[in-house]
Write a protein that holds these residues in place. Sequence first.
Motif, PDB file in Angstrom:
ATOM      1  N   TYR A 173       0.825  -1.184   0.000  1.00 42.64           N
ATOM      2  CA  TYR A 173       0.000   0.000   0.000  1.00 42.64           C
ATOM      3  C   TYR A 173       0.874   1.253   0.000  1.00 42.64           C
ATOM      4  CZ  TYR A 173      -3.767  -3.160   1.322  1.00 42.64           C
ATOM      5  OH  TYR A 173      -4.678  -4.175   1.336  1.00 42.64           O
ATOM      6  N   LEU A 174       0.398   2.286  -0.706  1.00 36.74           N
ATOM      7  CA  LEU A 174       1.041   3.593  -0.654  1.00 36.74           C
ATOM      8  C   LEU A 174       0.164   4.518   0.179  1.00 36.74           C
ATOM      9  CD1 LEU A 174       1.985   4.048  -4.432  1.00 36.74           C
ATOM     10  CD2 LEU A 174       3.460   3.250  -2.577  1.00 36.74           C
ATOM     11  N   ASN A 175       0.774   5.467   0.843  1.00 36.49           N
ATOM     12  CA  ASN A 175       0.018   6.448   1.602  1.00 36.49           C
ATOM     13  C   ASN A 175       0.209   7.821   0.966  1.00 36.49           C
ATOM     14  OD1 ASN A 175      -1.669   6.887   4.018  1.00 36.49           O
ATOM     15  ND2 ASN A 175      -0.038   8.286   4.575  1.00 36.49           N
ATOM     16  N   LEU A 176      -0.857   8.340   0.373  1.00 32.91           N
ATOM     17  CA  LEU A 176      -0.814   9.652  -0.268  1.00 32.91           C
ATOM     18  C   LEU A 176      -1.064  10.720   0.788  1.00 32.91           C
ATOM     19  CD1 LEU A 176      -0.827  11.464  -2.801  1.00 32.91           C
ATOM     20  CD2 LEU A 176      -3.278  11.001  -2.985  1.00 32.91           C
ATOM     21  N   THR A 177      -0.112  11.594   0.979  1.00 36.15           N
ATOM     22  CA  THR A 177      -0.194  12.601   2.032  1.00 36.15           C
ATOM     23  C   THR A 177      -0.197  14.002   1.445  1.00 36.15           C
ATOM     24  OG1 THR A 177       0.982  11.148   3.567  1.00 36.15           O
ATOM     25  CG2 THR A 177       0.898  13.484   4.127  1.00 36.15           C
ATOM     26  N   LEU A 178      -1.076  14.824   1.977  1.00 36.41           N
ATOM     27  CA  LEU A 178      -1.154  16.222   1.565  1.00 36.41           C
ATOM     28  C   LEU A 178      -0.470  17.092   2.620  1.00 36.41           C
ATOM     29  CD1 LEU A 178      -2.257  18.621  -0.105  1.00 36.41           C
ATOM     30  CD2 LEU A 178      -4.337  18.463   1.261  1.00 36.41           C
ATOM     31  N   ILE A 179       0.503  17.889   2.216  1.00 33.91           N
ATOM     32  CA  ILE A 179       1.139  18.867   3.095  1.00 33.91           C
ATOM     33  C   ILE A 179       0.594  20.242   2.729  1.00 33.91           C
ATOM     34  CG2 ILE A 179       3.314  19.891   3.856  1.00 33.91           C
ATOM     35  CD1 ILE A 179       4.700  17.293   3.072  1.00 33.91           C
ATOM     36  N   LYS A 180      -0.071  20.886   3.683  1.00 33.89           N
ATOM     37  CA  LYS A 180      -0.739  22.154   3.414  1.00 33.89           C
ATOM     38  C   LYS A 180       0.151  23.333   3.822  1.00 33.89           C
ATOM     39  CE  LYS A 180      -5.251  20.081   4.271  1.00 33.89           C
ATOM     40  NZ  LYS A 180      -6.515  20.168   5.033  1.00 33.89           N
ATOM     41  N   PHE A 181       0.146  24.366   3.004  1.00 36.87           N
ATOM     42  CA  PHE A 181       0.930  25.574   3.260  1.00 36.87           C
ATOM     43  C   PHE A 181       0.015  26.798   3.265  1.00 36.87           C
ATOM     44  CE2 PHE A 181       3.974  22.574   1.667  1.00 36.87           C
ATOM     45  CZ  PHE A 181       5.178  22.897   2.272  1.00 36.87           C
ATOM     46  N   GLN A 182       0.446  27.812   3.998  1.00 35.30           N
ATOM     47  CA  GLN A 182      -0.249  29.103   3.988  1.00 35.30           C
ATOM     48  C   GLN A 182       0.789  30.221   4.030  1.00 35.30           C
ATOM     49  OE1 GLN A 182      -3.545  29.527   6.700  1.00 35.30           O
ATOM     50  NE2 GLN A 182      -3.203  31.708   6.936  1.00 35.30           N
ATOM     51  N   GLU A 183       0.568  31.248   3.219  1.00 34.71           N
ATOM     52  CA  GLU A 183       1.504  32.368   3.201  1.00 34.71           C
ATOM     53  C   GLU A 183       1.221  33.290   4.372  1.00 34.71           C
ATOM     54  OE1 GLU A 183       3.271  35.660   0.060  1.00 34.71           O
ATOM     55  OE2 GLU A 183       1.210  34.966  -0.145  1.00 34.71           O
ATOM     56  N   LYS A 184       2.255  33.614   5.117  1.00 36.05           N
ATOM     57  CA  LYS A 184       2.116  34.479   6.277  1.00 36.05           C
ATOM     58  C   LYS A 184       3.363  35.333   6.410  1.00 36.05           C
ATOM     59  CE  LYS A 184       0.656  34.422  11.116  1.00 36.05           C
ATOM     60  NZ  LYS A 184       0.273  33.571  12.272  1.00 36.05           N
ATOM     61  N   GLY A 185       3.174  36.636   6.354  1.00 40.72           N
ATOM     62  CA  GLY A 185       4.305  37.553   6.464  1.00 40.72           C
ATOM     63  C   GLY A 185       5.284  37.417   5.334  1.00 40.72           C
ATOM     64  N   GLY A 186       4.786  37.108   4.139  1.00 38.95           N
ATOM     65  CA  GLY A 186       5.661  36.966   2.978  1.00 38.95           C
ATOM     66  C   GLY A 186       6.423  35.665   2.934  1.00 38.95           C
ATOM     67  N   GLN A 187       6.059  34.713   3.810  1.00 44.27           N
ATOM     68  CA  GLN A 187       6.749  33.429   3.844  1.00 44.27           C
ATOM     69  C   GLN A 187       5.735  32.294   3.900  1.00 44.27           C
ATOM     70  OE1 GLN A 187       9.333  32.966   7.216  1.00 44.27           O
ATOM     71  NE2 GLN A 187      10.132  30.999   6.566  1.00 44.27           N
ATOM     72  N   TRP A 188       5.980  31.230   3.102  1.00 45.00           N
ATOM     73  CA  TRP A 188       5.090  30.077   3.115  1.00 45.00           C
ATOM     74  C   TRP A 188       5.426  29.183   4.299  1.00 45.00           C
ATOM     75  CZ3 TRP A 188       0.850  29.565   0.251  1.00 45.00           C
ATOM     76  CH2 TRP A 188       0.730  30.368  -0.888  1.00 45.00           C
ATOM     77  N   LYS A 189       4.397  28.861   5.109  1.00 42.76           N
ATOM     78  CA  LYS A 189       4.594  28.019   6.279  1.00 42.76           C
ATOM     79  C   LYS A 189       3.647  26.812   6.216  1.00 42.76           C
ATOM     80  CE  LYS A 189       6.202  31.695   9.353  1.00 42.76           C
ATOM     81  NZ  LYS A 189       6.084  32.315  10.683  1.00 42.76           N
ATOM     82  N   ILE A 190       4.119  25.706   6.774  1.00 41.84           N
ATOM     83  CA  ILE A 190       3.322  24.472   6.794  1.00 41.84           C
ATOM     84  C   ILE A 190       2.199  24.609   7.815  1.00 41.84           C
ATOM     85  CG2 ILE A 190       3.351  22.001   7.336  1.00 41.84           C
ATOM     86  CD1 ILE A 190       6.228  21.922   6.354  1.00 41.84           C
ATOM     87  N   LEU A 191       0.975  24.223   7.406  1.00 37.78           N
ATOM     88  CA  LEU A 191      -0.151  24.148   8.328  1.00 37.78           C
ATOM     89  C   LEU A 191      -0.096  22.788   9.022  1.00 37.78           C
ATOM     90  CD1 LEU A 191      -3.005  25.637   6.113  1.00 37.78           C
ATOM     91  CD2 LEU A 191      -1.873  26.730   8.048  1.00 37.78           C
ATOM     92  N   PHE A 192       0.080  22.778  10.331  1.00 34.81           N
ATOM     93  CA  PHE A 192       0.317  21.536  11.055  1.00 34.81           C
ATOM     94  C   PHE A 192      -0.735  21.350  12.134  1.00 34.81           C
ATOM     95  CE2 PHE A 192       2.518  19.138  14.484  1.00 34.81           C
ATOM     96  CZ  PHE A 192       2.736  17.968  13.778  1.00 34.81           C
ATOM     97  N   ASN A 193      -1.300  20.150  12.208  1.00 36.43           N
ATOM     98  CA  ASN A 193      -2.316  19.841  13.201  1.00 36.43           C
ATOM     99  C   ASN A 193      -2.055  18.451  13.748  1.00 36.43           C
ATOM    100  OD1 ASN A 193      -4.639  19.258  14.670  1.00 36.43           O
ATOM    101  ND2 ASN A 193      -5.969  20.426  13.289  1.00 36.43           N
ATOM    102  N   LEU A 194      -1.762  18.341  15.047  1.00 36.12           N
ATOM    103  CA  LEU A 194      -1.438  17.048  15.643  1.00 36.12           C
ATOM    104  C   LEU A 194      -2.600  16.071  15.606  1.00 36.12           C
ATOM    105  CD1 LEU A 194       0.611  18.069  18.810  1.00 36.12           C
ATOM    106  CD2 LEU A 194       1.444  16.751  16.856  1.00 36.12           C
ATOM    107  N   SER A 195      -3.828  16.587  15.617  1.00 31.55           N
ATOM    108  CA  SER A 195      -5.001  15.714  15.705  1.00 31.55           C
ATOM    109  C   SER A 195      -5.498  15.243  14.357  1.00 31.55           C
ATOM    110  CB  SER A 195      -6.138  16.434  16.443  1.00 31.55           C
ATOM    111  OG  SER A 195      -6.576  17.541  15.683  1.00 31.55           O
ATOM    112  N   GLU A 196      -4.871  15.655  13.285  1.00 30.40           N
ATOM    113  CA  GLU A 196      -5.410  15.328  11.973  1.00 30.40           C
ATOM    114  C   GLU A 196      -4.308  15.259  10.919  1.00 30.40           C
ATOM    115  OE1 GLU A 196      -7.954  17.834   8.824  1.00 30.40           O
ATOM    116  OE2 GLU A 196      -8.832  17.668  10.802  1.00 30.40           O
TER     117      GLU A 196
END
Length: 246
Positions: free
Chosen positions: A1-24
Amino acid sequence: YLNLTLIKFQEKGGQWKILFNLSETASAIVQVLKDEETLAKVQEVMRADPLMILKRPETFEVTEGETVEPIVPEELIPLKEELEAALSTFYGALHRSDVDALLSIILVSKEDEETLRKKFKRLSKAILEYTPEPSQAIFVKLQTHRKNQAGYYFVAPYPQNPSFDFVYLRPFVNHDGRWKLVFSLEHDLAVSLNIARSEGDLVSRAVEVVNEVDLLHLDFVMSSLFEEIIQRNSAPSVNLDVQVQD
Protein backbone atom coordinates in the motif's frame (compact mmCIF):
# COMPACT_ATOMS: atom_id res chain seq x y z
CA TYR A 1 0.00 0.00 0.00
CA LEU A 2 1.04 3.59 -0.65
CA ASN A 3 0.02 6.45 1.60
CA LEU A 4 -0.81 9.65 -0.27
CA THR A 5 -0.19 12.60 2.03
CA LEU A 6 -1.15 16.22 1.57
CA ILE A 7 1.14 18.87 3.09
CA LYS A 8 -0.74 22.15 3.41
CA PHE A 9 0.93 25.57 3.26
CA GLN A 10 -0.25 29.10 3.99
CA GLU A 11 1.50 32.37 3.20
CA LYS A 12 2.12 34.48 6.28
CA GLY A 13 4.30 37.55 6.46
CA GLY A 14 5.66 36.97 2.98
CA GLN A 15 6.75 33.43 3.84
CA TRP A 16 5.09 30.08 3.11
CA LYS A 17 4.59 28.02 6.28
CA ILE A 18 3.32 24.47 6.79
CA LEU A 19 -0.15 24.15 8.33
CA PHE A 20 0.32 21.54 11.05
CA ASN A 21 -2.32 19.84 13.20
CA LEU A 22 -1.44 17.05 15.64
CA SER A 23 -5.00 15.71 15.71
CA GLU A 24 -5.41 15.33 11.97
CA THR A 25 -3.45 14.11 8.98
CA ALA A 26 -4.71 14.75 5.46
CA SER A 27 -3.90 11.45 3.79
CA ALA A 28 -5.40 8.58 1.85
CA ILE A 29 -4.36 4.98 1.30
CA VAL A 30 -3.66 4.02 -2.31
CA GLN A 31 -3.61 0.42 -3.50
CA VAL A 32 -1.90 0.11 -6.88
CA LEU A 33 -2.45 -3.13 -8.77
CA LYS A 34 0.30 -4.67 -10.92
CA ASP A 35 -1.18 -3.43 -14.21
CA GLU A 36 -1.98 0.09 -12.97
CA GLU A 37 0.08 3.22 -13.39
CA THR A 38 0.97 4.59 -9.96
CA LEU A 39 0.54 8.27 -10.80
CA ALA A 40 -2.80 7.67 -12.54
CA LYS A 41 -4.09 5.77 -9.51
CA VAL A 42 -2.93 8.51 -7.15
CA GLN A 43 -4.70 11.15 -9.24
CA GLU A 44 -7.87 9.04 -9.17
CA VAL A 45 -7.78 8.96 -5.37
CA MET A 46 -7.14 12.70 -5.19
CA ARG A 47 -10.22 13.39 -7.32
CA ALA A 48 -12.42 11.11 -5.23
CA ASP A 49 -11.24 11.72 -1.67
CA PRO A 50 -12.37 14.94 0.13
CA LEU A 51 -9.53 14.46 2.61
CA MET A 52 -7.22 15.75 -0.09
CA ILE A 53 -9.13 18.95 -0.83
CA LEU A 54 -7.01 21.93 0.16
CA LYS A 55 -10.01 24.12 1.02
CA ARG A 56 -11.25 21.66 3.64
CA PRO A 57 -11.37 23.45 7.04
CA GLU A 58 -9.08 22.09 9.71
CA THR A 59 -11.21 22.33 12.85
CA PHE A 60 -14.64 23.49 13.93
CA GLU A 61 -16.10 24.68 17.18
CA VAL A 62 -19.18 22.60 17.99
CA THR A 63 -21.89 22.85 20.60
CA GLU A 64 -22.51 19.60 22.43
CA GLY A 65 -26.04 18.28 22.78
CA GLU A 66 -27.55 15.23 24.46
CA THR A 67 -26.52 12.13 22.51
CA VAL A 68 -29.31 9.78 21.51
CA GLU A 69 -28.70 6.59 19.53
CA PRO A 70 -30.45 6.62 16.15
CA ILE A 71 -33.52 4.47 15.54
CA VAL A 72 -32.79 1.44 13.36
CA PRO A 73 -35.54 0.27 10.97
CA GLU A 74 -37.17 -2.96 12.12
CA GLU A 75 -35.92 -4.92 9.09
CA LEU A 76 -32.29 -4.09 9.96
CA ILE A 77 -32.46 -4.91 13.68
CA PRO A 78 -31.48 -8.61 13.22
CA LEU A 79 -28.46 -7.56 11.14
CA LYS A 80 -27.40 -4.98 13.72
CA GLU A 81 -27.68 -7.57 16.50
CA GLU A 82 -25.64 -10.12 14.54
CA LEU A 83 -22.87 -7.61 13.83
CA GLU A 84 -22.78 -6.56 17.48
CA ALA A 85 -22.57 -10.23 18.53
CA ALA A 86 -19.63 -10.69 16.16
CA LEU A 87 -17.92 -7.63 17.66
CA SER A 88 -18.49 -9.03 21.15
CA THR A 89 -16.82 -12.30 20.08
CA PHE A 90 -13.95 -10.31 18.56
CA TYR A 91 -13.24 -8.38 21.78
CA GLY A 92 -13.73 -11.47 23.94
CA ALA A 93 -11.13 -13.36 21.93
CA LEU A 94 -8.67 -10.49 22.28
CA HIS A 95 -9.12 -10.35 26.06
CA ARG A 96 -8.66 -14.13 26.37
CA SER A 97 -5.77 -14.17 23.86
CA ASP A 98 -7.70 -16.88 22.00
CA VAL A 99 -6.42 -16.75 18.42
CA ASP A 100 -8.71 -19.53 17.16
CA ALA A 101 -11.80 -17.76 18.46
CA LEU A 102 -10.64 -14.52 16.84
CA LEU A 103 -9.94 -16.12 13.46
CA SER A 104 -13.38 -17.75 13.55
CA ILE A 105 -15.07 -14.35 13.43
CA ILE A 106 -12.72 -12.31 11.19
CA LEU A 107 -11.52 -12.34 7.59
CA VAL A 108 -7.87 -11.39 7.13
CA SER A 109 -5.19 -11.57 4.49
CA LYS A 110 -3.02 -14.69 4.52
CA GLU A 111 -0.06 -12.60 5.73
CA ASP A 112 -2.02 -11.15 8.66
CA GLU A 113 -3.35 -14.58 9.64
CA GLU A 114 0.17 -15.98 9.79
CA THR A 115 1.32 -13.00 11.87
CA LEU A 116 -1.61 -13.34 14.27
CA ARG A 117 -0.91 -17.02 14.85
CA LYS A 118 2.80 -16.44 15.48
CA LYS A 119 2.58 -13.34 17.67
CA PHE A 120 -0.98 -13.28 19.01
CA LYS A 121 -0.24 -12.87 22.71
CA ARG A 122 1.65 -9.63 22.05
CA LEU A 123 -0.58 -8.46 19.23
CA SER A 124 -3.82 -8.97 21.16
CA LYS A 125 -2.65 -6.52 23.82
CA ALA A 126 -1.51 -4.02 21.19
CA ILE A 127 -4.82 -4.23 19.29
CA LEU A 128 -6.78 -3.62 22.50
CA GLU A 129 -4.63 -0.58 23.32
CA TYR A 130 -5.58 1.03 20.01
CA THR A 131 -9.18 -0.22 19.84
CA PRO A 132 -12.07 1.38 21.73
CA GLU A 133 -14.04 -1.02 23.93
CA PRO A 134 -17.72 -1.74 23.14
CA SER A 135 -18.76 -0.12 26.43
CA GLN A 136 -17.41 3.20 25.12
CA ALA A 137 -19.08 2.94 21.72
CA ILE A 138 -22.19 4.85 20.63
CA PHE A 139 -23.89 3.34 17.58
CA VAL A 140 -24.05 5.74 14.63
CA LYS A 141 -25.12 4.03 11.43
CA LEU A 142 -25.62 0.69 9.68
CA GLN A 143 -24.86 0.54 5.97
CA THR A 144 -25.19 -2.36 3.53
CA HIS A 145 -23.45 -2.72 0.20
CA ARG A 146 -23.63 -5.25 -2.66
CA LYS A 147 -25.98 -7.57 -0.74
CA ASN A 148 -23.21 -9.31 1.22
CA GLN A 149 -21.21 -6.44 2.71
CA ALA A 150 -22.11 -4.31 5.70
CA GLY A 151 -20.57 -1.47 7.65
CA TYR A 152 -21.13 -0.85 11.35
CA TYR A 153 -20.29 2.73 12.37
CA PHE A 154 -19.84 3.96 15.92
CA VAL A 155 -18.28 6.88 17.75
CA ALA A 156 -15.92 6.46 20.71
CA PRO A 157 -12.97 8.20 22.38
CA TYR A 158 -9.63 7.67 20.68
CA PRO A 159 -7.80 5.25 23.03
CA GLN A 160 -4.44 7.02 22.78
CA ASN A 161 -6.02 10.40 23.51
CA PRO A 162 -9.50 10.10 25.09
CA SER A 163 -10.09 13.86 24.78
CA PHE A 164 -10.74 13.27 21.04
CA ASP A 165 -13.81 11.46 19.71
CA PHE A 166 -13.40 9.40 16.54
CA VAL A 167 -15.84 7.84 14.10
CA TYR A 168 -14.99 4.18 13.54
CA LEU A 169 -16.06 1.82 10.77
CA ARG A 170 -16.10 -1.94 11.24
CA PRO A 171 -16.63 -3.58 7.82
CA PHE A 172 -18.26 -7.02 7.55
CA VAL A 173 -18.70 -9.64 4.83
CA ASN A 174 -21.24 -12.47 4.85
CA HIS A 175 -19.16 -15.61 4.47
CA ASP A 176 -20.73 -19.09 4.45
CA GLY A 177 -23.98 -17.68 5.86
CA ARG A 178 -22.26 -15.84 8.72
CA TRP A 179 -21.24 -12.20 9.10
CA LYS A 180 -17.50 -11.83 9.73
CA LEU A 181 -15.42 -8.76 10.49
CA VAL A 182 -12.93 -7.75 7.79
CA PHE A 183 -9.73 -7.10 9.72
CA SER A 184 -6.32 -5.64 8.97
CA LEU A 185 -3.31 -5.36 11.27
CA GLU A 186 -2.15 -2.23 9.43
CA HIS A 187 -5.32 -0.14 9.13
CA ASP A 188 -8.03 1.04 11.50
CA LEU A 189 -10.81 2.87 9.72
CA ALA A 190 -11.38 5.95 11.82
CA VAL A 191 -11.65 9.71 11.37
CA SER A 192 -11.47 12.41 14.02
CA LEU A 193 -14.71 14.24 14.76
CA ASN A 194 -12.87 17.57 14.70
CA ILE A 195 -13.78 17.81 11.02
CA ALA A 196 -17.51 17.91 11.78
CA ARG A 197 -19.08 21.23 10.81
CA SER A 198 -22.47 21.01 12.51
CA GLU A 199 -23.52 21.73 16.04
CA GLY A 200 -25.33 19.09 18.03
CA ASP A 201 -24.78 15.70 19.62
CA LEU A 202 -22.06 13.18 18.81
CA VAL A 203 -24.28 11.00 16.64
CA SER A 204 -25.46 13.80 14.34
CA ARG A 205 -21.88 15.02 13.92
CA ALA A 206 -20.62 11.48 13.31
CA VAL A 207 -23.29 10.89 10.65
CA GLU A 208 -22.11 14.07 8.94
CA VAL A 209 -18.57 12.69 8.87
CA VAL A 210 -19.74 9.33 7.49
CA ASN A 211 -21.72 11.04 4.74
CA GLU A 212 -18.95 13.43 3.67
CA VAL A 213 -15.62 11.60 3.97
CA ASP A 214 -14.97 9.03 1.25
CA LEU A 215 -12.52 7.13 3.46
CA LEU A 216 -15.54 5.92 5.43
CA HIS A 217 -17.72 5.10 2.42
CA LEU A 218 -18.07 1.38 1.86
CA ASP A 219 -17.71 1.82 -1.89
CA PHE A 220 -14.18 3.19 -1.38
CA VAL A 221 -13.18 0.96 1.54
CA MET A 222 -14.39 -2.32 0.13
CA SER A 223 -13.11 -1.81 -3.41
CA SER A 224 -9.66 -0.58 -2.40
CA LEU A 225 -8.43 -1.21 1.12
CA PHE A 226 -9.83 -4.73 1.61
CA GLU A 227 -10.28 -5.75 -2.01
CA GLU A 228 -8.29 -8.98 -1.78
CA ILE A 229 -10.10 -10.21 1.34
CA ILE A 230 -13.54 -9.27 0.00
CA GLN A 231 -13.08 -11.00 -3.34
CA ARG A 232 -11.72 -14.17 -1.76
CA ASN A 233 -14.41 -14.53 0.90
CA SER A 234 -17.62 -12.90 -0.35
CA ALA A 235 -20.72 -15.04 -0.61
CA PRO A 236 -23.15 -13.69 -3.28
CA SER A 237 -26.42 -15.11 -1.97
CA VAL A 238 -27.37 -12.87 0.97
CA ASN A 239 -30.76 -11.16 0.72
CA LEU A 240 -30.72 -7.58 2.01
CA ASP A 241 -33.54 -5.37 0.81
CA VAL A 242 -32.29 -2.13 2.37
CA GLN A 243 -29.14 -0.84 0.65
CA VAL A 244 -28.33 2.22 2.74
CA GLN A 245 -29.80 3.46 6.00
CA ASP A 246 -28.85 6.75 7.63
